[in-house]
Design a protein around this motif. Structure first.
Motif, PDB file in Angstrom:
ATOM      1  N   GLY A 165     -45.264  13.153  65.856  1.00  0.00           N
ATOM      2  CA  GLY A 165     -45.634  11.812  66.290  1.00  0.00           C
ATOM      3  C   GLY A 165     -44.853  10.725  65.591  1.00  0.00           C
ATOM      4  O   GLY A 165     -44.841   9.577  66.035  1.00  0.00           O
ATOM      5  N   SER A 166     -44.184  11.058  64.491  1.00  0.00           N
ATOM      6  CA  SER A 166     -43.402  10.047  63.771  1.00  0.00           C
ATOM      7  C   SER A 166     -42.062   9.778  64.445  1.00  0.00           C
ATOM      8  O   SER A 166     -41.335   8.867  64.053  1.00  0.00           O
ATOM      9  CB  SER A 166     -43.155  10.505  62.327  1.00  0.00           C
ATOM     10  OG  SER A 166     -42.408  11.712  62.309  1.00  0.00           O
ATOM     11  N   ILE A 167     -41.726  10.565  65.473  1.00  0.00           N
ATOM     12  CA  ILE A 167     -40.488  10.348  66.224  1.00  0.00           C
ATOM     13  C   ILE A 167     -40.807   9.500  67.448  1.00  0.00           C
ATOM     14  O   ILE A 167     -41.644   9.859  68.268  1.00  0.00           O
ATOM     15  CB  ILE A 167     -39.864  11.685  66.661  1.00  0.00           C
ATOM     16  CG1 ILE A 167     -39.490  12.527  65.448  1.00  0.00           C
ATOM     17  CG2 ILE A 167     -38.655  11.445  67.551  1.00  0.00           C
ATOM     18  CD1 ILE A 167     -38.358  11.958  64.629  1.00  0.00           C
ATOM     19  N   GLU A 168     -40.157   8.373  67.573  1.00  0.00           N
ATOM     20  CA  GLU A 168     -40.376   7.486  68.713  1.00  0.00           C
ATOM     21  C   GLU A 168     -39.196   7.588  69.680  1.00  0.00           C
ATOM     22  O   GLU A 168     -38.109   7.098  69.392  1.00  0.00           O
ATOM     23  CB  GLU A 168     -40.528   6.036  68.234  1.00  0.00           C
ATOM     24  CG  GLU A 168     -41.806   5.767  67.464  1.00  0.00           C
ATOM     25  CD  GLU A 168     -43.043   5.880  68.348  1.00  0.00           C
ATOM     26  OE1 GLU A 168     -42.910   5.701  69.577  1.00  0.00           O
ATOM     27  OE2 GLU A 168     -44.125   6.137  67.801  1.00  0.00           O
ATOM     28  N   PRO A 169     -39.406   8.219  70.835  1.00  0.00           N
ATOM     29  CA  PRO A 169     -38.323   8.285  71.818  1.00  0.00           C
ATOM     30  C   PRO A 169     -37.974   6.896  72.335  1.00  0.00           C
ATOM     31  O   PRO A 169     -38.784   5.971  72.293  1.00  0.00           O
ATOM     32  CB  PRO A 169     -38.909   9.158  72.938  1.00  0.00           C
ATOM     33  CG  PRO A 169     -40.106   9.817  72.348  1.00  0.00           C
ATOM     34  CD  PRO A 169     -40.612   8.916  71.275  1.00  0.00           C
ATOM     35  N   LEU A 170     -36.743   6.752  72.828  1.00  0.00           N
ATOM     36  CA  LEU A 170     -36.296   5.483  73.394  1.00  0.00           C
ATOM     37  C   LEU A 170     -36.575   5.492  74.883  1.00  0.00           C
ATOM     38  O   LEU A 170     -35.985   6.260  75.627  1.00  0.00           O
ATOM     39  CB  LEU A 170     -34.801   5.283  73.130  1.00  0.00           C
ATOM     40  CG  LEU A 170     -34.370   5.353  71.652  1.00  0.00           C
ATOM     41  CD1 LEU A 170     -32.867   5.211  71.538  1.00  0.00           C
ATOM     42  CD2 LEU A 170     -35.059   4.262  70.856  1.00  0.00           C
ATOM     43  N   LYS A 171     -37.467   4.667  75.312  1.00  0.00           N
ATOM     44  CA  LYS A 171     -37.871   4.628  76.715  1.00  0.00           C
ATOM     45  C   LYS A 171     -36.658   4.370  77.614  1.00  0.00           C
ATOM     46  O   LYS A 171     -35.807   3.550  77.297  1.00  0.00           O
ATOM     47  CB  LYS A 171     -38.922   3.531  76.924  1.00  0.00           C
ATOM     48  CG  LYS A 171     -39.546   3.545  78.302  1.00  0.00           C
ATOM     49  CD  LYS A 171     -40.618   2.465  78.413  1.00  0.00           C
ATOM     50  CE  LYS A 171     -41.238   2.474  79.801  1.00  0.00           C
ATOM     51  NZ  LYS A 171     -42.255   1.411  79.948  1.00  0.00           N
ATOM     52  N   ASP A 172     -36.610   5.073  78.708  1.00  0.00           N
ATOM     53  CA  ASP A 172     -35.566   4.962  79.729  1.00  0.00           C
ATOM     54  C   ASP A 172     -34.240   5.605  79.309  1.00  0.00           C
ATOM     55  O   ASP A 172     -33.320   5.687  80.107  1.00  0.00           O
ATOM     56  CB  ASP A 172     -35.288   3.506  80.125  1.00  0.00           C
ATOM     57  CG  ASP A 172     -36.516   2.834  80.726  1.00  0.00           C
ATOM     58  OD1 ASP A 172     -37.322   3.553  81.359  1.00  0.00           O
ATOM     59  OD2 ASP A 172     -36.654   1.616  80.554  1.00  0.00           O
ATOM     60  N   PHE A 173     -34.116   6.013  78.059  1.00  0.00           N
ATOM     61  CA  PHE A 173     -32.852   6.600  77.630  1.00  0.00           C
ATOM     62  C   PHE A 173     -32.982   8.094  77.324  1.00  0.00           C
ATOM     63  O   PHE A 173     -32.008   8.826  77.370  1.00  0.00           O
ATOM     64  CB  PHE A 173     -32.314   5.872  76.386  1.00  0.00           C
ATOM     65  CG  PHE A 173     -31.896   4.466  76.674  1.00  0.00           C
ATOM     66  CD1 PHE A 173     -30.702   4.203  77.323  1.00  0.00           C
ATOM     67  CD2 PHE A 173     -32.698   3.402  76.322  1.00  0.00           C
ATOM     68  CE1 PHE A 173     -30.316   2.896  77.602  1.00  0.00           C
ATOM     69  CE2 PHE A 173     -32.318   2.095  76.591  1.00  0.00           C
ATOM     70  CZ  PHE A 173     -31.122   1.838  77.230  1.00  0.00           C
ATOM     71  N   ASN A 174     -34.175   8.515  76.955  1.00  0.00           N
ATOM     72  CA  ASN A 174     -34.376   9.940  76.716  1.00  0.00           C
ATOM     73  C   ASN A 174     -35.836  10.284  76.971  1.00  0.00           C
ATOM     74  O   ASN A 174     -36.679   9.406  77.169  1.00  0.00           O
ATOM     75  CB  ASN A 174     -33.941  10.340  75.296  1.00  0.00           C
ATOM     76  CG  ASN A 174     -34.689   9.560  74.225  1.00  0.00           C
ATOM     77  OD1 ASN A 174     -35.819   9.140  74.421  1.00  0.00           O
ATOM     78  ND2 ASN A 174     -34.050   9.366  73.070  1.00  0.00           N
ATOM     79  N   GLU A 175     -36.115  11.545  76.982  1.00  0.00           N
ATOM     80  CA  GLU A 175     -37.497  11.989  77.153  1.00  0.00           C
ATOM     81  C   GLU A 175     -37.811  13.025  76.086  1.00  0.00           C
ATOM     82  O   GLU A 175     -36.979  13.866  75.735  1.00  0.00           O
ATOM     83  CB  GLU A 175     -37.712  12.582  78.541  1.00  0.00           C
ATOM     84  CG  GLU A 175     -36.846  13.784  78.873  1.00  0.00           C
ATOM     85  CD  GLU A 175     -37.114  14.328  80.261  1.00  0.00           C
ATOM     86  OE1 GLU A 175     -37.043  15.560  80.422  1.00  0.00           O
ATOM     87  OE2 GLU A 175     -37.395  13.523  81.167  1.00  0.00           O
ATOM     88  N   ALA A 176     -39.002  12.936  75.549  1.00  0.00           N
ATOM     89  CA  ALA A 176     -39.423  13.853  74.492  1.00  0.00           C
ATOM     90  C   ALA A 176     -40.633  14.644  74.971  1.00  0.00           C
ATOM     91  O   ALA A 176     -41.572  14.078  75.547  1.00  0.00           O
ATOM     92  CB  ALA A 176     -39.768  13.081  73.218  1.00  0.00           C
ATOM     93  N   THR A 177     -40.587  15.948  74.745  1.00  0.00           N
ATOM     94  CA  THR A 177     -41.667  16.826  75.181  1.00  0.00           C
ATOM     95  C   THR A 177     -42.094  17.715  74.022  1.00  0.00           C
ATOM     96  O   THR A 177     -41.242  18.369  73.401  1.00  0.00           O
ATOM     97  CB  THR A 177     -41.206  17.718  76.356  1.00  0.00           C
ATOM     98  OG1 THR A 177     -40.662  16.895  77.382  1.00  0.00           O
ATOM     99  CG2 THR A 177     -42.359  18.537  76.888  1.00  0.00           C
TER     100      THR A 177
END
Length: 698
Positions: free
Chosen positions: A653-665
């Motif tokens: 949860g400490s990793i914040e993906p960059l919206k619209d540039f990548n997706e985290a699953t």
């Protein structure tokens, strides 16, 4: 007087020859897989192993030929039985960890020595079984057909190869494989010794009769063709194997495919003359040579591997059908059987020595495959010039031969032209044990987007802008929204961050370094280190302190004290895939030991063919961590390629993906999936059913 005992039946010989061939080829992928992690998972490990197996086959055939020629039947049986008994002393087969490399040296001789100590004597005796028992059979049954036993031997070999990745590897760990194989070899040794001793008395009288009617020796030119055709097939086998493994992955599945096709041609050609027809295969030969020639050109570097795999597999099959078909047409009287097999083995060993020892030292690129294609065309023309075995009018035959000769010359010139074009288009073209490397510059129309690229085979290993003002911008799989970037820049970011990287490439990740940071790269290939320092400027231009350690990353970490990395990135690739020994539970435990509490492990799993996310999820679970998969999209104008990374840490949860540039699953471990360990891995279990949409990916 009592009559001499009846010789063993054909069934008895078959029951020894088939298991011997099975064990002979079952131990090949097993032994290679066992030592592959010690040498970085490089494609050339299998080539070095193939060289050992070819030389071992030659020694086995030489032993069989000498035994038949210089000793009486009773003595032959006693010597062979004693050696079989002696070979049991090396069981169970188990490569010694004392042979692990330190890093920096060419591992070829170490691999040959390691295999010689581990499986050398059993392998040579297994290799000798087929020619030896065929010779005994031919003397005891002059009316029989020993060539069928040779075909049976190759059937056993083929079954062994096909069954390894499908049946053995998915269900048995390496240690279990070695113990089962050793037990099976013990049973074979007892059976073979019994057949040898039973044959000895019956053979004495048969040999006396045979010597009275022994036919004249084969011509010298025929012997030359035996060696040359076998050597050509061996060069093509190893050349195609190297071409496929360096561009996909160095795994048993891709080792087995070319070798299985090679053996299948032996089976067909020596089983019956109905399978090899010159009228069918010679035209096909020049057709497939043309196809392979086209795919070796520089303009086809972007061709999908799904096209390369069938084209080179079909091409290898047709080439080997011609080489082995002509060998079968040239086979001598059974009295010269062991001499014939010895020449075939000598050719195989010469081909192996050329590809495994000579070529890496005299060529800057992979020239052995083009040379093998040219040699195949030339030998086919020489062999069929001796005359048509089929009922073809001489005038038609001469016309067809002339057309084939013209096609061969045109093909050789085209292949040479393609190779010269490839060399001319490269800034640097070098190779070592770990693969062929090419550095080339790509220029844009306006000159603003000129880049320099590093390739290993057809795989992109990094690129850099030539414009000095943009030289430190990250490119390829390391865009600012890639998983690697998220791991290196996540907050809170230490003021002085210590980063470990397994795999150097062009050194692109050093572009994220700041003054006060320390980046420690682990790289197995001395050539890549040299190219990263002389052809690219990521290492020299980075504000961070840069250290480069020569050697396999995992072996180096095993020897080092705890490094206390804030971030450890695993970015090593052998072909299109990360080596399996970097994804096992033992590897994850090692990574955790070298990370600080709260540190981040990032693993690069971009891949066309293998879905490695479930493997990584199970590996993370083995050390009590969680895995987050980060997929970043491509942006061609900035030379950012689509990439897939997995970030492994205690709190994803400490990793914040960059919206619209990548997706985290978040990756959820599948309890039904067996975790990979140093003892177990299963490539077939992670093969993708369809190719993912990876724009410009690995």
């Amino acid at each position: 007087m009592s009559s001499p005992p009846a010789p063993p039946s054909t069934l008895a010989h078959a029951l020894v020859i088939a298991p011997a061939a099975f064990l002979l080829f079952q131990v090949q992928p097993m032994a290679a897989k066992a030592i592959l992690p010690w040498f970085g998972g490089a494609a050339s490990v299998w080539i070095a192993c193939l060289l050992f197996f070819q030389v071992g086959l030659l020694l086995g055939y030489l032993y069989a030929h000498g035994l038949i020629r210089f000793f009486r039947p009773g003595t032959q049986a006693c010597i062979h039985s004693l050696l079989l008994l002696l070979s049991l002393a090396v069981l169970p087969v188990n490569p010694s960890v004392g042979w692990k490399p330190l890093g920096g040296e060419d591992p070829t001789l170490r691999i040959l020595g390691l295999l010689s100590i581990s499986v050398g004597l059993p392998y040579v005796l297994l290799a000798a079984t087929s020619p030896l028992l065929q010779a005994w059979y031919a003397r005891a049954h002059p009316e029989g057909l020993p060539w069928r036993l040779f075909a049976l031997s190759n059937v056993g070999s083929l079954v062994a190869l096909v069954s390894y990745p499908v049946v053995v590897e998915p269900f048995l760990g390496l240690r279990s494989q070695m113990h089962v194989w050793s037990a099976a070899y013990g049973g074979f040794a007892v059976l073979c010794g019994a057949v040898a001793l039973k044959s000895s008395r019956a053979l004495t009288a048969a040999v006396a009769v045979l010597k009275e009617t022994e036919p004249p020796s084969p011509k010298r030119f025929d012997r030359f063709l035996w060696v040359a055709l076998s050597a050509c097939a061996s060069v093509l086998l190893m050349g195609v194997s190297c071409h496929l493994t360096q561009n996909v992955a160095s795994v048993p599945f891709l080792w087995v495919l070319p070798l299985s096709l090679y053996l299948l041609t032996f089976i067909l050609c020596f089983d019956s003359r109905i399978w090899y027809r010159r009228g069918t295969f010679v035209p096909m030969l020049f057709f497939v040579l043309g196809g392979m020639t086209l795919l070796l050109g520089p303009e086809t570097e972007g061709v999908t591997l799904w096209l390369l795999l069938p084209v080179f597999s079909i091409g290898l099959f047709v080439c080997c059908m011609v080489c082995h078909g002509e060998l079968a047409l040239l086979r001598p009287h059974p009295a010269h059987l062991t001499s014939f097999y010895l020449c075939i083995a000598a050719g195989g060993a010469l081909g192996g020595l050329f590809v495994g020892i000579l070529a890496p030292r005299i060529f800057s690129g992979y020239s052995e495959l083009p040379l093998g294609l040219i040699a195949c065309a030339a030998l086919a023309l020489v062999a069929i010039r001796r005359g048509p075995p089929e009922k073809i009018p001489k005038r038609l035959f001469r016309t067809a031969w002339g057309m084939a000769a013209c096609a061969g010359v045109v093909g050789a010139v085209a292949l040479g032209f393609q190779y010269r074009r490839l060399q001319a288009s490269q800034r640097v073209m070098v190779r070592d044990f770990y693969g062929g490397l090419r550095v080339s510059d790509k220029h844009s129309k306006d000159g603003k987007d000129n880049v320099r690229m590093l390739r290993h085979g057809i795989i992109n290993h990094g690129e850099q802008f030539l414009d000095p003002t943009r030289a430190l911008l990250p490119t390829s799989y390391y865009s600012p929204w890639s998983g690697a970037a998220l791991a290196l820049t996540r907050t809170p970011r230490p003021a002085a961050q210590k980063v470990g990287v397994i795999g150097l490439g062009t050194g692109t990740l050093a572009s994220y370094g700041r003054a006060g940071d320390e980046y420690r790269f682990y790289e197995i290939s001395p050539l890549i280190i040299d190219l990263a320092r002389t052809q690219f400027t990521y290492l020299t231009g980075s504000p961070a302190r840069i250290d480069v350690v020569l050697g396999d990353g995992r072996l180096a970490l095993e020897r080092e004290p705890d490094q206390h990395f804030d971030v450890l990135l695993v970015d090593a690739f052998a072909g299109d895939a990360i080596p399996t020994h970097l994804l096992t539970a033992e590897a994850f435990a090692l990574y955790r030991r070298h990370l600080k509490p709260g540190g981040t492990l990032a693993i690069h799993i971009t891949n066309h063919f293998l879905d490695l996310a479930p493997v990584v999820a199970r590996g993370a679970e083995s050390v009590g961590w969680k895995a987050l998969q980060v997929r970043a999209r491509a942006e061609e104008e900035r030379f950012w390629r689509a990439s897939t990374w997995t970030l492994i840490l205690e709190d994803p949860g400490s990793i914040e993906p960059l919206k619209d540039f990548n997706e985290a699953t978040a990756l959820v471990p599948d309890p039904a999936r067996r975790p990979w360990t140093d003892d177990y891995s299963n490539i077939l279990g992670v093969l993708r059913s369809v190719m993912p949409d990876l724009e410009g990916g690995k």
